[in-house]
Scaffold this active site. Structure first.
Site, mmCIF file in Angstrom:
data_model
loop_
_atom_site.group_PDB
_atom_site.id
_atom_site.type_symbol
_atom_site.label_atom_id
_atom_site.label_comp_id
_atom_site.label_asym_id
_atom_site.label_seq_id
_atom_site.Cartn_x
_atom_site.Cartn_y
_atom_site.Cartn_z
ATOM 1 N N GLU A 440 0.815 -1.220 0.000
ATOM 2 C CA GLU A 440 0.000 0.000 0.000
ATOM 3 C C GLU A 440 0.847 1.268 0.000
ATOM 4 O O GLU A 440 0.453 2.295 0.557
ATOM 5 C CB GLU A 440 -0.969 0.007 1.187
ATOM 6 C CG GLU A 440 -1.937 -1.156 1.217
ATOM 7 C CD GLU A 440 -2.760 -1.273 -0.052
ATOM 8 O OE1 GLU A 440 -2.915 -0.279 -0.780
ATOM 9 O OE2 GLU A 440 -3.245 -2.385 -0.325
ATOM 10 N N GLY A 441 1.984 1.212 -0.653
ATOM 11 C CA GLY A 441 2.876 2.364 -0.738
ATOM 12 C C GLY A 441 3.969 2.275 0.295
ATOM 13 O O GLY A 441 3.714 2.329 1.497
#
Length: 601
Positions: A440-441
């Site tokens: 998620e980054g």
């Protein structure tokens, strides 16, 4: 092996005293969520997490999901636990009542979700991704798509996924190659390969609804040419029943360091005539729509950091209470005692406990502002709360997950050699935590977002940059000055003064440097994210200390408040001093990061 016990008392304290639960339950739409109901929800969720989810977590780690001929069988007990999770209403809790959810504040859902993540990060990923997909469809999908898919997704009968990453397109989504070809009936034929798809295939639900980024034939290059499509595993008939299998298959699942019970799939779309999908929203705007899902996921992954840290702490504490090893230094009795009596073990446990409490405070505080941003009747308050959410989402995601890796590692250290042995269970929390700063980054992506979009490129009408960060820092500085003048709490206020001064110094330097020396600024981005987390977390711990001291001064003999004071003191005296070093690394360390030529690495 220890048993998870939900830290309901600390959760209640943070909800009520720091995150403003009473104010939030008074907002339009939340009137039925009174403190008594929240108390019941927390107690029942704690029981479910301990009795149902925590019990299957070690099994899921030992025997992860299995893929055979494109079908995935989940770990023992996970299918039954998920069905019970849905039947008892936990899956529907965070969703809108319009589609069968309970519509509780995000703040309450955040606390309950922490329990699922503590009990099993792998299990919690399935409802987390599903609710992210629900939000993306609810905000951007057509009325027809919402009516057809959301009720079953809210109920958990169908689950959802996020399909972004491709073999050649990791964090750089401009390189996405998956294709979507329009059909005469308004649908699209999707083809391409997606990797790292969490719960992309499994046997826990009747259908899986994939949200897929792909390009139309006439799409412009780069991220501006990406559209978002809803692609179900089984097609859905007009009457809501399931039809034939769509042209998509799980090619394999990854063999991972941790979260073994969560199948991470390689998904192949369109090996035959093309998977049938429907566009969400408008063409070429898919990445923006997907960020609705990604921002939801980023806060929740940050919460995974809180959850796994709490579980690692409880596991280490249980061992430290039981393991007898020698007499503590200075103990003249010569009688061996549990290692909890040894100063360095106490130091490590205090580190785990205080950092976890600071992370929880930050995550809940942001969740409270998320509720205010969506429901507060005053437009100015909505805007301010939304600005705080946007500023601190990368900090919750990045700081809490990086901290979780360190905290889980400390848990192994407390166990000593047996912590390195799988049978004790301590290693699982470290392995599970290690993915959280990546998916998620990554932490670097969160940090670059923080110093770029949230700091240097944020401008008000007067042209001032970084005004949300400056406003928050001014609030912290004023509080630190008040506390430093309090005789009983000056030893907490003074370190906070030094911490906020360091954060202000680093902020000013980044705002002056970002445009003219972007690489120098980026070299300090991750230290700045950590600095922000430590200082804002320290501020919330200091606020907790003042509240606890107030109760004690009023005559309370509750040991909880004494413990809160102790953990706050530890945090500001052991964590906040790092702020000066981080500020120095940011403002004066970019040259050392960048001076070595690539050929000399």
């Amino acid at each position: 092996m220890s048993t998870y016990i939900a830290p309901v008392r600390d959760m209640r304290f943070v909800l009520n005293e720091l995150a403003g639960l009473e104010e939030i339950t008074g907002l339009p739409g939340f009137e039925e969520t009174d403190p008594e109901l929240v108390e019941t929800i927390l107690d029942e969720a704690g029981k479910f997490a301990a009795e149902v989810i925590d019990s299957i977590n070690p099994k899921g780690d030992r025997q992860g999901a299995v893929c055979k001929d494109g079908e995935v069988t989940t770990s023992p007990g996970y299918k039954e636990a998920f069905q019970l999770f849905c039947e008892t209403g936990w899956h529907a809790m965070p969703a809108s009542p319009e589609y069968g959810g309970q519509g509780l504040p995000q703040l309450v859902s955040m606390a309950v979700s922490e329990m699922w993540k503590s009990a099993s990060v792998a299990f919690a990923l399935c409802p987390m991704l599903t609710h992210g997909a629900i939000e993306a469809i609810r905000h951007h999908g057509s009325d027809e798509l919402k009516a057809k898919y959301l009720p079953n997704m809210v109920a958990g009968t169908w689950t959802g996924t996020m399909n972004l990453t491709e073999p050649q397109a990791g964090s750089d989504l401009s390189a996405v190659r998956s294709k979507a070809v329009p059909q005469t009936d308004g649908s699209y034929r999707i083809s391409g390969t997606k990797i790292f798809i969490t719960w992309g295939e499994h046997d826990m639900a009747e259908n899986i609804i994939h949200l897929v980024l792909a390009r139309l034939p006439d799409a412009p290059p780069g991220v501006k040419g990406i559209s978002l499509f809803l692609v179900p595993k089984f097609l859905v008939n007009d009457d809501g029943s399931l039809g034939e299998r769509n042209d998509l298959v799980c090619a394999s699942i990854e063999h991972k360091l941790g979260i073994h019970a969560s199948p991470t799939a390689v998904m192949s779309f369109g090996e035959k005539e093309g998977a049938i999908g429907w566009m969400i929203g408008e063409a070429h705007k898919g990445l923006g729509y997907m960020f609705t899902m990604m921002n939801h996921a980023r806060l929740n992954v940050g919460l995974e950091g809180v959850g796994v840290s709490e579980r690692a702490y409880q596991h280490a504490l249980a061992y430290a209470r039981e393991r007898v090893q020698g007499a503590p230094i200075g103990d003249k009795s010569g009688i061996p005692k549990p290692i909890l009596h040894h100063p360095d073990v106490r130091r490590m446990l205090m580190d785990m406990k205080s950092r976890t409490e600071a992370m929880r405070a930050l995550a809940y505080w942001v969740a409270g502002h998320l509720d205010k941003a969506h429901a507060h009747p005053d437009a100015g308050m909505c805007q301010q709360s939304q600005a705080y959410v946007e500023l601190l989402t990368p900090v919750v995601k990045g700081w809490c997950t990086e901290s979780a890796v360190e905290i889980a590692s400390t848990g192994i250290q407390i166990h000593g050699g047996v912590g390195f042995v799988e049978e004790t269970g301590a290693a699982q929390y470290f392995r599970d935590a290690r993915i959280t700063p990546i998916y998620e980054g990554t932490t670097a992506i969160q940090a670059n977002d923080l110093i770029g979009r949230k700091l240097a490129r944020e401008k008000n009408e007067a042209g001032e940059t970084g005004f949300t960060a400056r406003a928050l820092q001014a609030e912290i500085a004023a509080f630190a000055d008040q506390l430093a003048g309090d005789v009983k709490l000056a030893d907490i206020g003074r370190p906070l003064q030094a911490g906020i001064a360091a954060l202000k110094e680093a902020t000013d330097w980044l705002l002056q440097t970002y445009d003219r020396q972007p690489q120098a600024a980026a070299a300090g981005a991750v230290p700045y994210l950590k600095l922000t987390g430590i200082v804002v977390g320290g501020w919330l711990m200091a606020k907790a200390a003042r509240i606890a001291q107030g109760y004690l001064d009023a005559g309370s003999s509750d040991d909880f408040y004494k413990a809160k004071l102790a953990t706050a003191r530890y945090f500001v005296q052991h964590q906040l001093p790092q702020s000066q070093g981080l500020a120095t690394a940011i403002t004066g360390g970019s040259g050392a990061v960048l001076e070595l030529p690539e050929t000399l690495f």
